[in-house]
Scaffold this motif. Structure first.
Motif: not given
Length: 179
Positions: A145-156
């Motif tokens: 998980f990480f925040f990008e431009h105020g949104q929770l995103r994810f990498r797989i």
């Protein structure tokens, strides 16, 4: 208010959660960061397939390492639910405890050396590893998980998942950010 998402951030991440959950939430502004992470963790598990010969128990065990707020939110989110035809159980684990009984392991707040040890311990074990720690996916963890431009995103990190015999649904892969 610490622990709560701003209204725009909550709305943006709630849209993603709606896609994963297939539901419309009542009030986006009430979504806390731990509850949002719990929803993502549960849905990552829903959209993952374990090998038929994976060791298992009577329960689908989701382990949480070093994040009591996410463990509590996850416990609330999975009450009465099942995965792979087993009731979901949430358990807190310690860094030194064996983690092979977990189907999912969420790791938070550890130094990278300990993270590397956890990832190495589970390198070829069918345990879906998830974290919010910077560099987790690059270190061999499966989902970060990480925040990008105020949104929770994810990498797989698909190679890590494959090495452990896990299959990640294309529904998750298309939403993941590149490594």
């Amino acid at each position: 208010m610490r622990g709560c998402l701003s209204a725009p951030r909550a709305l943006a991440v709630t849209v993603l959660a709606m896609v994963l959950l297939g539901r419309t939430p009542a009030v986006a502004q009430d979504v806390t960061e731990p509850a949002l992470k719990a929803a993502f963790i549960y849905n990552f598990a829903r959209f993952t397939t374990w090998p038929a010969d994976a060791p298992g128990s009577d329960s689908f065990v989701i382990c949480v390492l070093n994040d009591g707020a996410v463990a509590e939110a996850l416990q609330r989110a999975v009450t009465g639910k099942s995965l792979t035809d087993r009731p979901v159980v949430v358990t807190a684990v310690t860094a030194g405890a064996p983690k092979r009984a977990c189907r999912v392991l969420y790791v938070a707040g550890l130094p990278m050396k300990q993270v590397a040890d956890v990832v190495a311990e589970l390198r070829e074990v069918p345990v879906l590893t998830i974290s919010n720690i910077d560099g987790f996916a690059a270190a061999g963890g499966m989902t970060q998980f990480f925040f990008e431009h105020g949104q929770l995103r994810f990498r797989i990190h698909l190679e890590s998942a494959k090495r452990a015999g896990l299959q990640i649904s294309s529904r998750l892969l298309i939403m993941a950010r590149p490594q």
